[in-house]
Design a protein around this motif. Structure first.
Motif, PDB file in Angstrom:
ATOM      1  N   VAL A  30       0.842  -1.205   0.000  1.00  0.00           N
ATOM      2  CA  VAL A  30       0.000   0.000   0.000  1.00  0.00           C
ATOM      3  C   VAL A  30       0.873   1.250   0.000  1.00  0.00           C
ATOM      4  CG1 VAL A  30      -1.673   1.333   1.345  1.00  0.00           C
ATOM      5  CG2 VAL A  30      -1.954  -1.140   1.102  1.00  0.00           C
ATOM      6  N   PHE A  31       1.915   1.237   0.817  1.00  0.00           N
ATOM      7  CA  PHE A  31       2.821   2.391   0.850  1.00  0.00           C
ATOM      8  C   PHE A  31       3.496   2.579  -0.509  1.00  0.00           C
ATOM      9  CE2 PHE A  31       7.085   4.147   1.338  1.00  0.00           C
ATOM     10  CZ  PHE A  31       6.792   5.354   1.951  1.00  0.00           C
ATOM     11  N   ALA A  32       3.956   1.481  -1.133  1.00  0.00           N
ATOM     12  CA  ALA A  32       4.612   1.573  -2.440  1.00  0.00           C
ATOM     13  C   ALA A  32       3.650   2.130  -3.492  1.00  0.00           C
ATOM     14  CB  ALA A  32       5.120   0.199  -2.867  1.00  0.00           C
ATOM     15  N   PHE A  33       2.396   1.737  -3.410  1.00  0.00           N
ATOM     16  CA  PHE A  33       1.401   2.251  -4.358  1.00  0.00           C
ATOM     17  C   PHE A  33       1.206   3.756  -4.180  1.00  0.00           C
ATOM     18  CE2 PHE A  33      -2.996   3.370  -5.396  1.00  0.00           C
ATOM     19  CZ  PHE A  33      -3.074   2.927  -6.713  1.00  0.00           C
ATOM     20  N   LEU A  34       1.036   4.192  -2.930  1.00  0.00           N
ATOM     21  CA  LEU A  34       0.809   5.612  -2.670  1.00  0.00           C
ATOM     22  C   LEU A  34       2.044   6.452  -2.973  1.00  0.00           C
ATOM     23  CD1 LEU A  34      -1.199   5.326   0.687  1.00  0.00           C
ATOM     24  CD2 LEU A  34      -2.109   5.761  -1.608  1.00  0.00           C
ATOM     25  N   ALA A  35       3.215   5.917  -2.635  1.00  0.00           N
ATOM     26  CA  ALA A  35       4.456   6.659  -2.904  1.00  0.00           C
ATOM     27  C   ALA A  35       4.827   6.616  -4.372  1.00  0.00           C
ATOM     28  CB  ALA A  35       5.589   6.082  -2.066  1.00  0.00           C
ATOM     29  N   GLY A  36       4.482   5.514  -5.043  1.00  0.00           N
ATOM     30  CA  GLY A  36       4.844   5.362  -6.440  1.00  0.00           C
ATOM     31  C   GLY A  36       4.059   6.250  -7.381  1.00  0.00           C
ATOM     32  N   LEU A  37       2.844   6.569  -7.024  1.00  0.00           N
ATOM     33  CA  LEU A  37       2.012   7.410  -7.895  1.00  0.00           C
ATOM     34  C   LEU A  37       2.693   8.730  -8.251  1.00  0.00           C
ATOM     35  CD1 LEU A  37      -1.565   6.816  -6.428  1.00  0.00           C
ATOM     36  CD2 LEU A  37      -0.750   6.181  -8.704  1.00  0.00           C
ATOM     37  N   PRO A  38       3.236   9.482  -7.274  1.00  0.00           N
ATOM     38  CA  PRO A  38       3.942  10.719  -7.647  1.00  0.00           C
ATOM     39  C   PRO A  38       5.401  10.505  -8.029  1.00  0.00           C
ATOM     40  CG  PRO A  38       3.740  10.594  -5.268  1.00  0.00           C
ATOM     41  CD  PRO A  38       3.015   9.400  -5.808  1.00  0.00           C
ATOM     42  N   SER A  39       6.097   9.577  -7.323  1.00  0.00           N
ATOM     43  CA  SER A  39       7.554   9.471  -7.510  1.00  0.00           C
ATOM     44  C   SER A  39       7.935   8.869  -8.857  1.00  0.00           C
ATOM     45  CB  SER A  39       8.174   8.652  -6.377  1.00  0.00           C
ATOM     46  OG  SER A  39       7.654   7.339  -6.342  1.00  0.00           O
ATOM     47  N   LEU A  40       7.100   8.026  -9.418  1.00  0.00           N
ATOM     48  CA  LEU A  40       7.428   7.398 -10.697  1.00  0.00           C
ATOM     49  C   LEU A  40       7.206   8.329 -11.888  1.00  0.00           C
ATOM     50  CD1 LEU A  40       6.027   3.819 -10.045  1.00  0.00           C
ATOM     51  CD2 LEU A  40       8.418   4.450 -10.367  1.00  0.00           C
ATOM     52  N   ARG A  41       6.812   9.551 -11.609  1.00  0.00           N
ATOM     53  CA  ARG A  41       6.664  10.538 -12.685  1.00  0.00           C
ATOM     54  C   ARG A  41       7.983  11.238 -13.001  1.00  0.00           C
ATOM     55  NH1 ARG A  41       1.315  11.408 -13.795  1.00  0.00           N
ATOM     56  NH2 ARG A  41      -0.166  10.603 -12.259  1.00  0.00           N
ATOM     57  N   VAL A  42       8.983  11.041 -12.147  1.00  0.00           N
ATOM     58  CA  VAL A  42      10.302  11.626 -12.412  1.00  0.00           C
ATOM     59  C   VAL A  42      11.257  10.514 -12.816  1.00  0.00           C
ATOM     60  CG1 VAL A  42       9.922  13.534 -10.829  1.00  0.00           C
ATOM     61  CG2 VAL A  42      11.005  11.450  -9.992  1.00  0.00           C
ATOM     62  N   ARG A  43      12.337  10.878 -13.490  1.00  0.00           N
ATOM     63  CA  ARG A  43      13.264   9.879 -14.014  1.00  0.00           C
ATOM     64  C   ARG A  43      14.700  10.224 -13.627  1.00  0.00           C
ATOM     65  NH1 ARG A  43      11.285  10.041 -20.338  1.00  0.00           N
ATOM     66  NH2 ARG A  43       9.031  10.034 -19.959  1.00  0.00           N
ATOM     67  N   GLY A  44      15.586   9.275 -13.956  1.00  0.00           N
ATOM     68  CA  GLY A  44      17.011   9.506 -13.812  1.00  0.00           C
ATOM     69  C   GLY A  44      17.442   9.806 -12.392  1.00  0.00           C
ATOM     70  N   PRO A  45      18.401  10.729 -12.234  1.00  0.00           N
ATOM     71  CA  PRO A  45      18.929  11.042 -10.894  1.00  0.00           C
ATOM     72  C   PRO A  45      17.873  11.627  -9.968  1.00  0.00           C
ATOM     73  CG  PRO A  45      19.744  12.613 -12.525  1.00  0.00           C
ATOM     74  CD  PRO A  45      19.090  11.509 -13.280  1.00  0.00           C
ATOM     75  N   TYR A  46      16.837  12.254 -10.533  1.00  0.00           N
ATOM     76  CA  TYR A  46      15.771  12.813  -9.690  1.00  0.00           C
ATOM     77  C   TYR A  46      15.025  11.695  -8.969  1.00  0.00           C
ATOM     78  CZ  TYR A  46      16.738  16.848 -12.636  1.00  0.00           C
ATOM     79  OH  TYR A  46      17.366  17.867 -13.296  1.00  0.00           O
ATOM     80  N   PHE A  47      14.812  10.569  -9.660  1.00  0.00           N
ATOM     81  CA  PHE A  47      14.138   9.438  -9.036  1.00  0.00           C
ATOM     82  C   PHE A  47      15.021   8.828  -7.949  1.00  0.00           C
ATOM     83  CE2 PHE A  47      13.129   4.888  -8.766  1.00  0.00           C
ATOM     84  CZ  PHE A  47      11.781   4.957  -8.462  1.00  0.00           C
ATOM     85  N   VAL A  48      16.327   8.730  -8.218  1.00  0.00           N
ATOM     86  CA  VAL A  48      17.266   8.186  -7.227  1.00  0.00           C
ATOM     87  C   VAL A  48      17.224   9.018  -5.947  1.00  0.00           C
ATOM     88  CG1 VAL A  48      19.673   7.647  -6.732  1.00  0.00           C
ATOM     89  CG2 VAL A  48      18.774   7.281  -9.041  1.00  0.00           C
ATOM     90  N   ILE A  49      17.315  10.323  -6.101  1.00  0.00           N
ATOM     91  CA  ILE A  49      17.308  11.229  -4.946  1.00  0.00           C
ATOM     92  C   ILE A  49      15.967  11.168  -4.217  1.00  0.00           C
ATOM     93  CG2 ILE A  49      17.445  13.659  -4.245  1.00  0.00           C
ATOM     94  CD1 ILE A  49      19.347  14.059  -6.648  1.00  0.00           C
ATOM     95  N   LEU A  50      14.891  11.103  -4.989  1.00  0.00           N
ATOM     96  CA  LEU A  50      13.554  11.078  -4.390  1.00  0.00           C
ATOM     97  C   LEU A  50      13.349   9.825  -3.549  1.00  0.00           C
ATOM     98  CD1 LEU A  50      10.794  12.425  -4.122  1.00  0.00           C
ATOM     99  CD2 LEU A  50      10.103  11.263  -6.231  1.00  0.00           C
ATOM    100  N   THR A  51      13.751   8.660  -4.053  1.00  0.00           N
ATOM    101  CA  THR A  51      13.563   7.423  -3.295  1.00  0.00           C
ATOM    102  C   THR A  51      14.429   7.412  -2.033  1.00  0.00           C
ATOM    103  OG1 THR A  51      15.208   6.345  -4.733  1.00  0.00           O
ATOM    104  CG2 THR A  51      12.883   6.024  -5.267  1.00  0.00           C
ATOM    105  N   PHE A  52      15.639   7.943  -2.146  1.00  0.00           N
ATOM    106  CA  PHE A  52      16.501   8.027  -0.962  1.00  0.00           C
ATOM    107  C   PHE A  52      15.883   8.948   0.084  1.00  0.00           C
ATOM    108  CE2 PHE A  52      19.905  10.152   1.419  1.00  0.00           C
ATOM    109  CZ  PHE A  52      20.545   9.055   1.970  1.00  0.00           C
ATOM    110  N   GLY A  53      15.410  10.112  -0.347  1.00  0.00           N
ATOM    111  CA  GLY A  53      14.784  11.058   0.580  1.00  0.00           C
ATOM    112  C   GLY A  53      13.516  10.512   1.199  1.00  0.00           C
ATOM    113  N   LEU A  54      12.753   9.747   0.413  1.00  0.00           N
ATOM    114  CA  LEU A  54      11.517   9.166   0.927  1.00  0.00           C
ATOM    115  C   LEU A  54      11.805   8.173   2.042  1.00  0.00           C
ATOM    116  CD1 LEU A  54       8.423   8.989   0.487  1.00  0.00           C
ATOM    117  CD2 LEU A  54       8.865   7.113  -1.110  1.00  0.00           C
ATOM    118  N   ALA A  55      12.830   7.354   1.852  1.00  0.00           N
ATOM    119  CA  ALA A  55      13.200   6.381   2.883  1.00  0.00           C
ATOM    120  C   ALA A  55      13.632   7.074   4.170  1.00  0.00           C
ATOM    121  CB  ALA A  55      14.311   5.473   2.363  1.00  0.00           C
ATOM    122  N   GLU A  56      14.422   8.147   4.020  1.00  0.00           N
ATOM    123  CA  GLU A  56      14.861   8.889   5.195  1.00  0.00           C
ATOM    124  C   GLU A  56      13.685   9.579   5.885  1.00  0.00           C
ATOM    125  OE1 GLU A  56      18.410   9.287   6.440  1.00  0.00           O
ATOM    126  OE2 GLU A  56      17.947   7.360   5.508  1.00  0.00           O
TER     127      GLU A  56
END
Length: 300
Positions: free
Chosen positions: A89-115
């Motif tokens: 459920v968390f992956a679904f809710l977090a993935g809806l906005p975060s998967l709209r960005v690509r490349g290094p922006y996605f890397v940074i976003l996933t790291f920041g989300l975990a923190e």
């Protein structure tokens, strides 16, 4: 021998080893199976789509947190799948906005989300006057190691299934050229989100079992970014596009860890960084890719 025969033989070996090893050996096998499961789950999303995620520690930590909260309240056979559902459920809710960005922006976003999630959990625990949770009466490692083996086998089977499915082909097309895939009618957003959710389920259950193994939940440890970096390192060294990659990558790093970590931890971390850079620059297909290239060369 066919690939299936090799995999079944390897599974049989892994099933026998814990029964003949002592407690220390079972603990090592538990860790090996955990890293295989985590790395294969990462490959199921990042290896297939090319979206490099540094956020798998959040699924691992959430699974551990759900187990810590539900232990001695819910039976294990309920708490374990519950951790997977919460992470999905968390992956679904977090993935809806975060998967709209690509490349290094996605890397940074996933790291920041975990923190971000890590410090939310820390704040919740602090408000309850707790810095950690002790889990009493956890199953013995001889039981947990086989549960972790099941998760590792499931994760590798997921990667194998994706590689030979329509979903896998759609994910591969996203990796090769997302715009072209969209033009050809591939539901890019849907397939990325589905793969992201699938890749969250197994890490959550791995985290839940890891908490039972350690008998203690501590947010800084369970949500540590080192988990995500280690997963990526194992995937790249093993070969992030192939089912055998997580097994070889996890086995190689576990062997290195057993040899060096307790004796020279600083040297181990430096060597790990050098190996990662070396594989990225000179062997981007990992151990599996190098081995297959040599086989093709010998055949020719």
């Amino acid at each position: 021998m066919t690939d299936l025969t090799v995999w079944l033989a390897l599974l049989a070996v892994f099933a026998v080893l814990p029964a003949v090893l002592g407690t220390y050996g079972q603990g090592v096998m538990f860790q090996l199976f955990a890293w295989i499961a985590l790395t294969a789950s990462w490959v199921a999303f990042s290896g297939m789509t090319g979206y490099i995620s540094l956020g798998h520690a959040v699924f691992y930590g959430l699974g551990g947190y759900v187990m810590a909260l539900s232990w001695m309240t819910l039976p294990l056979w309920v708490a374990l799948p519950l951790s997977a559902v919460v992470a999905a459920v968390f992956a679904f809710l977090a993935g809806l906005p975060s998967l709209r960005v690509r490349g290094p922006y996605f890397v940074i976003l996933t790291f920041g989300l975990a923190e971000f999630v890590k410090f939310i959990v820390i704040a919740i625990e602090s408000s309850l006057g707790m810095s950690g949770r002790l889990l009493l009466g956890a199953p013995d490692v001889s039981v947990l190691v086989y549960a972790m083996l099941g998760l590792a086998a499931l994760a590798v089977a997921l990667v194998m299934g994706l590689r030979h499915s329509r979903l896998g082909m759609a994910l591969w097309s996203v990796r090769e050229d997302e715009v072209a895939a969209m033009t050809l009618g591939v539901p890019v957003t849907k397939v990325k989100l589905l793969a992201f959710v699938l890749s969250a389920v197994i890490p959550a259950m791995v985290g839940a079992l890891a908490v039972l193994r350690s008998t203690y939940f501590e947010p800084m440890q369970m949500f540590s970014p080192i988990t995500s970096f280690t997963i990526v390192t194992m995937a790249i060294i093993g070969g992030s596009e192939r089912p055998a990659g997580p097994v070889l990558g996890a086995g190689f790093i576990m062997l290195l860890s057993e040899i060096l970590w307790s004796r020279a931890p600083e040297f181990y971390m430096m060597l790990l960084g050098v190996l990662l850079l070396g594989f990225v620059l000179f062997a981007p297909d990992g151990i599996v890719g190098k081995w297959q290239s040599r086989r093709r060369g010998q055949v020719v």
